[in-house]
Design a protein around this motif. Structure first.
Motif, mmCIF file in Angstrom:
data_model
loop_
_atom_site.group_PDB
_atom_site.id
_atom_site.type_symbol
_atom_site.label_atom_id
_atom_site.label_comp_id
_atom_site.label_asym_id
_atom_site.label_seq_id
_atom_site.Cartn_x
_atom_site.Cartn_y
_atom_site.Cartn_z
ATOM 1 N N HIS A 114 -8.144 2.916 -0.898
ATOM 2 C CA HIS A 114 -7.391 2.139 0.208
ATOM 3 C C HIS A 114 -5.934 2.636 -0.071
ATOM 4 C CE1 HIS A 114 -10.038 -1.237 1.604
ATOM 5 N NE2 HIS A 114 -10.691 -0.458 1.181
ATOM 6 N N GLN A 115 -5.513 2.761 -1.277
ATOM 7 C CA GLN A 115 -4.048 3.434 -1.306
ATOM 8 C C GLN A 115 -3.890 4.722 -0.578
ATOM 9 O OE1 GLN A 115 -1.222 2.323 -2.988
ATOM 10 N NE2 GLN A 115 -2.391 0.193 -3.266
ATOM 11 N N LYS A 116 -4.730 5.500 -0.480
ATOM 12 C CA LYS A 116 -4.909 6.776 0.207
ATOM 13 C C LYS A 116 -4.501 6.518 1.676
ATOM 14 C CE LYS A 116 -6.318 10.749 -1.092
ATOM 15 N NZ LYS A 116 -6.797 12.003 -1.530
ATOM 16 N N LYS A 117 -5.192 5.501 2.120
ATOM 17 C CA LYS A 117 -5.033 5.269 3.660
ATOM 18 C C LYS A 117 -3.630 4.569 3.843
ATOM 19 C CE LYS A 117 -6.488 2.347 7.536
ATOM 20 N NZ LYS A 117 -7.036 3.055 8.463
ATOM 21 N N GLN A 118 -3.393 3.593 3.048
ATOM 22 C CA GLN A 118 -1.928 3.226 3.262
ATOM 23 C C GLN A 118 -0.853 4.152 3.010
ATOM 24 O OE1 GLN A 118 -1.822 -0.014 0.076
ATOM 25 N NE2 GLN A 118 -3.687 -1.042 0.963
ATOM 26 N N ASN A 119 -0.892 5.019 2.137
ATOM 27 C CA ASN A 119 0.171 6.397 1.897
ATOM 28 C C ASN A 119 -0.260 7.472 2.891
ATOM 29 O OD1 ASN A 119 1.250 4.839 0.020
ATOM 30 N ND2 ASN A 119 -0.076 5.669 -1.623
ATOM 31 N N ALA A 120 -1.257 7.352 3.958
ATOM 32 C CA ALA A 120 -1.315 8.331 4.955
ATOM 33 C C ALA A 120 -1.875 9.851 4.422
ATOM 34 C CB ALA A 120 -0.369 8.812 5.831
ATOM 35 N N LEU A 121 -2.758 9.345 3.157
ATOM 36 C CA LEU A 121 -3.271 10.477 2.517
ATOM 37 C C LEU A 121 -4.811 10.834 2.621
ATOM 38 C CD1 LEU A 121 -1.524 10.313 -1.042
ATOM 39 C CD2 LEU A 121 -0.942 11.785 0.775
ATOM 40 N N LYS A 122 -5.520 11.913 3.074
ATOM 41 C CA LYS A 122 -6.751 11.984 3.639
ATOM 42 C C LYS A 122 -7.557 11.814 2.438
ATOM 43 C CE LYS A 122 -6.113 13.156 7.997
ATOM 44 N NZ LYS A 122 -6.541 12.297 9.106
#
Length: 274
Positions: A9-17
């Motif tokens: 979820h943190q990756k989505k929030q940080n725009a990381l694939k």
């Protein structure tokens, strides 16, 4: 540290694939985990890619567990996802039994297909990290085809995705939908989306490992061949056949020999027992 749902979820929030591949065996799991994949996925594609079945629907829970356990032994850092096989989640109670069985054998989360709001809600309420799957659903669609190509069908998929998120889905796989629709759904949802044939704008991507390694003969528009491992394996098998047939393998470097004293004793024994 092993990757968690919070990390995804943190990756989505940080725009990381988010990176994800299927896996069905221990040695592949070791390599994928070492490569740094976010998610390793024991999918029901096991049936068509590993077990020789014509449909994913033939995969049993016992078969899924067998391969899940092998993959679990090789995974140290990646999040490990397992598919719930066909007809193992027809109602919330059965689904919870299936999910707990998969989790007890190493899965961090489970995935199911289609509009299963009551099942997803029940699993989520019982502490299961459950992934939804919309678009083309191999367990329920008889023909492989892009879903959501029209305004009406696209609108339904957007509404369905929101409903499954509201029911408690932690993640969502989007398969074989137009890129525009993959983008809309990914922007609408707070949970991460993983695309396979869903375009460039989902929060992550998944491929079947045999497709990306060139082990199968399939040529799929949504996949990319990252290595011609199938050709390399075929050539190696052919070379082995040739070398064995023409007595070129094994060579002296491949054999083990007795110590001279031991060999002489053996020869003497043989000469005395003709």
């Amino acid at each position: 540290m092993p990757k968690t749902m919070n990390d995804l979820h943190q990756k989505k929030q940080n725009a990381l694939k988010i990176t994800m591949l299927t896996c069905y065996d221990y040695p592949t799991a070791v390599l994928q985990d070492r490569a740094g994949l976010d998610v390793i996925f024991v999918g029901d594609s096991l049936g068509t890619n590993e077990l020789g079945y014509e449909r994913e629907t033939s995969v049993t829970l016992d078969e899924m567990i067998h391969h899940l356990k092998a993959v679990r032994r090789g995974v140290k850092e990646s999040y490990l996802l397992a598919d719930m096989p066909y007809q193992t989640y027809v109602n919330p109670g059965m689904a919870l039994v299936t999910a707990r069985e998969l989790i007890s054998h190493g899965a961090d989360g489970v995935k199911l297909e289609g509009m299963q709001e009551d099942v997803i809600s029940h699993l989520s309420n019982n502490g299961v990290e459950v992934w939804a799957h919309l678009g083309y659903n191999p367990q329920y669609h008889n023909k492989i085809a892009v879903q959501g190509k029209t305004y009406d069908s696209a609108k339904i998929l957007v509404s369905d995705a929101i409903a499954l998120q509201d029911a408690g889905a932690s993640m969502m796989v989007l398969e074989l939908i137009p890129e525009e629709l993959g983008k809309v759904i990914s922007e609408k949802l707070a949970i991460p989306t993983i695309g396979i044939g869903a375009g460039r704008y989902t929060d992550g991507q998944v491929l079947i490992v045999q497709d990306m390694l060139g082990i199968t003969a399939r040529e799929l528009r949504h996949a990319k061949n990252y290595a011609n491992i199938g050709d390399i394996m075929h050539e190696a098998f052919q070379t082995y056949v040739h070398e064995v047939e023409f007595n070129e393998f094994p060579q002296p470097a491949n054999v083990r020999n007795m110590k001279e004293q031991e060999r002489e004793q053996l020869m003497h024994w043989l000469s005395m027992n003709r």
